[in-house]
Write a protein that holds these residues in place. Structure first.
Motif, PDB file in Angstrom:
ATOM      1  N   GLY A   1       0.815  -1.215   0.000  1.00  0.00           N
ATOM      2  CA  GLY A   1       0.000   0.000   0.000  1.00  0.00           C
ATOM      3  C   GLY A   1       0.846   1.261   0.000  1.00  0.00           C
ATOM      4  N   LEU A   2       1.925   1.259   0.793  1.00  0.00           N
ATOM      5  CA  LEU A   2       2.809   2.425   0.828  1.00  0.00           C
ATOM      6  C   LEU A   2       3.518   2.618  -0.508  1.00  0.00           C
ATOM      7  CD1 LEU A   2       4.415   2.032   4.376  1.00  0.00           C
ATOM      8  CD2 LEU A   2       2.780   3.783   3.635  1.00  0.00           C
ATOM      9  N   GLY A   3       3.918   1.512  -1.131  1.00  0.00           N
ATOM     10  CA  GLY A   3       4.571   1.607  -2.431  1.00  0.00           C
ATOM     11  C   GLY A   3       3.647   2.205  -3.482  1.00  0.00           C
ATOM     12  N   ILE A   4       2.378   1.806  -3.438  1.00  0.00           N
ATOM     13  CA  ILE A   4       1.397   2.353  -4.374  1.00  0.00           C
ATOM     14  C   ILE A   4       1.124   3.818  -4.067  1.00  0.00           C
ATOM     15  CG2 ILE A   4      -1.017   2.204  -5.114  1.00  0.00           C
ATOM     16  CD1 ILE A   4      -0.787  -0.855  -4.603  1.00  0.00           C
ATOM     17  N   ALA A   5       1.024   4.138  -2.769  1.00  0.00           N
ATOM     18  CA  ALA A   5       0.746   5.522  -2.369  1.00  0.00           C
ATOM     19  C   ALA A   5       1.864   6.467  -2.785  1.00  0.00           C
ATOM     20  CB  ALA A   5       0.535   5.586  -0.860  1.00  0.00           C
ATOM     21  N   PHE A   6       3.110   5.973  -2.718  1.00  0.00           N
ATOM     22  CA  PHE A   6       4.265   6.819  -3.071  1.00  0.00           C
ATOM     23  C   PHE A   6       4.725   6.603  -4.513  1.00  0.00           C
ATOM     24  CE2 PHE A   6       5.017   6.594   1.644  1.00  0.00           C
ATOM     25  CZ  PHE A   6       4.797   7.953   1.884  1.00  0.00           C
ATOM     26  N   TRP A   7       3.894   5.953  -5.305  1.00  0.00           N
ATOM     27  CA  TRP A   7       4.263   5.658  -6.697  1.00  0.00           C
ATOM     28  C   TRP A   7       4.633   6.953  -7.434  1.00  0.00           C
ATOM     29  CZ3 TRP A   7       5.383   1.400  -9.293  1.00  0.00           C
ATOM     30  CH2 TRP A   7       5.442   1.460 -10.693  1.00  0.00           C
ATOM     31  N   GLY A   8       5.762   6.907  -8.131  1.00  0.00           N
ATOM     32  CA  GLY A   8       6.218   8.086  -8.851  1.00  0.00           C
ATOM     33  C   GLY A   8       7.263   8.880  -8.097  1.00  0.00           C
ATOM     34  N   SER A   9       7.516   8.510  -6.828  1.00  0.00           N
ATOM     35  CA  SER A   9       8.558   9.188  -6.044  1.00  0.00           C
ATOM     36  C   SER A   9       9.571   8.150  -5.587  1.00  0.00           C
ATOM     37  CB  SER A   9       7.944   9.891  -4.829  1.00  0.00           C
ATOM     38  OG  SER A   9       7.584   8.954  -3.829  1.00  0.00           O
ATOM     39  N   TRP A  10      10.738   8.663  -5.126  1.00  0.00           N
ATOM     40  CA  TRP A  10      11.788   7.761  -4.660  1.00  0.00           C
ATOM     41  C   TRP A  10      11.385   7.013  -3.394  1.00  0.00           C
ATOM     42  CZ3 TRP A  10      15.493   6.396  -7.765  1.00  0.00           C
ATOM     43  CH2 TRP A  10      15.909   7.281  -8.774  1.00  0.00           C
ATOM     44  N   TRP A  11      10.399   7.529  -2.668  1.00  0.00           N
ATOM     45  CA  TRP A  11       9.947   6.861  -1.450  1.00  0.00           C
ATOM     46  C   TRP A  11       9.319   5.494  -1.739  1.00  0.00           C
ATOM     47  CZ3 TRP A  11      11.621   8.172   3.102  1.00  0.00           C
ATOM     48  CH2 TRP A  11      11.996   9.491   3.342  1.00  0.00           C
ATOM     49  N   ALA A  12       8.890   5.283  -2.975  1.00  0.00           N
ATOM     50  CA  ALA A  12       8.292   3.995  -3.326  1.00  0.00           C
ATOM     51  C   ALA A  12       9.334   2.873  -3.316  1.00  0.00           C
ATOM     52  CB  ALA A  12       7.626   4.078  -4.689  1.00  0.00           C
ATOM     53  N   LEU A  13      10.597   3.205  -3.598  1.00  0.00           N
ATOM     54  CA  LEU A  13      11.632   2.176  -3.710  1.00  0.00           C
ATOM     55  C   LEU A  13      11.851   1.397  -2.417  1.00  0.00           C
ATOM     56  CD1 LEU A  13      14.311   3.892  -5.971  1.00  0.00           C
ATOM     57  CD2 LEU A  13      12.648   2.134  -6.581  1.00  0.00           C
ATOM     58  N   PRO A  14      12.075   2.054  -1.261  1.00  0.00           N
ATOM     59  CA  PRO A  14      12.262   1.256  -0.040  1.00  0.00           C
ATOM     60  C   PRO A  14      11.005   0.470   0.339  1.00  0.00           C
ATOM     61  CG  PRO A  14      12.146   3.598   0.491  1.00  0.00           C
ATOM     62  CD  PRO A  14      12.281   3.502  -0.997  1.00  0.00           C
TER      63      PRO A  14
END
Length: 238
Positions: free
Chosen positions: A66-79
């Motif tokens: 869910g966090l990866g999807i929420a931050f999709w498009g930013s570097w925060w999605a990677l971790p």
């Protein structure tokens, strides 16, 4: 050298018959001197710890996805996706192993359910791998008999390195799935999967091929839609 090494470790090669002739196949393994009654006490199982840990595991998977999807498009999605991948690809293997042995839960159907789920997650056919693992524990590290010797000698280092991210196992899993859906086993699989169990392999693989094709179509459609949406965002005329 490579072909000779593969033939040596093959279950249909000469090492298989050599191991049988030498009495190494199905040998008598060491048994602990611990009394059976005491051993049963030490091996007493409970559903609660496994249920708790499974809920935590699946919950963390859902959280990081869910966090990866929420931050999709930013570097925060990677971790977030790195943590998701770690939980998905590593801990599912340990659950596959323990549930396959029937040691995760006290209740059998819970073990079977988790085993099926973990097999799906790491792309292992639940039937062929159950019998493969049975042979592995019967003839552990016996060349020509054990289908689960992870590292041949001399080791193929390049394969080990690329397989850290599944570049060997994943294509092989797809190839095996399509082969099983066609009603065929590999020569090695035919050596340890009983004839009475093979219909389960074919039955599992057929919907797997169908669902994989559908998933591929959905991924392509999603990527095209995402690309088109991103293009509209950067178009000054829209």
């Amino acid at each position: 050298m490579n072909s000779e090494r593969l033939e040596r470790y093959s279950l249909t090669g000469p090492e298989n018959q050599a191991a049988v002739a030498a009495g190494l196949a199905g040998g008598d393994w060491f048994r602990s001197a611990v009394p059976r009654k005491r051993m049963k006490e030490l091996m007493r199982r409970s559903d609660y710890p496994a249920i708790r840990d499974t809920i935590i595991w699946l919950g963390l998977l859902g959280l990081f996805a869910g966090l990866g999807i929420a931050f999709w498009g930013s570097w925060w999605a990677l971790p977030c996706f790195a943590a998701y991948g770690l939980l998905y690809g590593s801990t599912s293997d340990s659950r596959w192993h323990e549930a396959g042995h029937g040691t995760a839960f006290r209740t059998r159907w819970l073990d079977q359910g988790l085993y099926q789920l973990a097999s799906f997650m790491i792309m292992r056919d639940p039937t062929t791998w159950r019998w493969s693992h049975t042979r592995h524990h019967t003839d552990t590290l016996i060349i020509g008999r054990d289908p689960e010797i992870a590292v041949m000698r001399p080791a193929r280092l390049a394969k080990l390195l690329v397989n850290v991210v599944g570049l060997t196992d994943v294509p092989l899993a797809f190839w095996l799935m399509f082969r099983h859906a066609a009603g065929r086993l590999t020569a090695d699989e035919a050596d340890y999967v009983p004839a009475s169990e093979r219909h389960k392999v074919y039955r599992t693989a057929s919907p797997g091929c169908r669902d994989s094709g559908l998933l591929l179509v959905l991924i392509v459609v999603w990527l095209r839609s995402a690309g088109a949406a991103q293009g509209r965002e950067h178009d000054p005329e829209t």
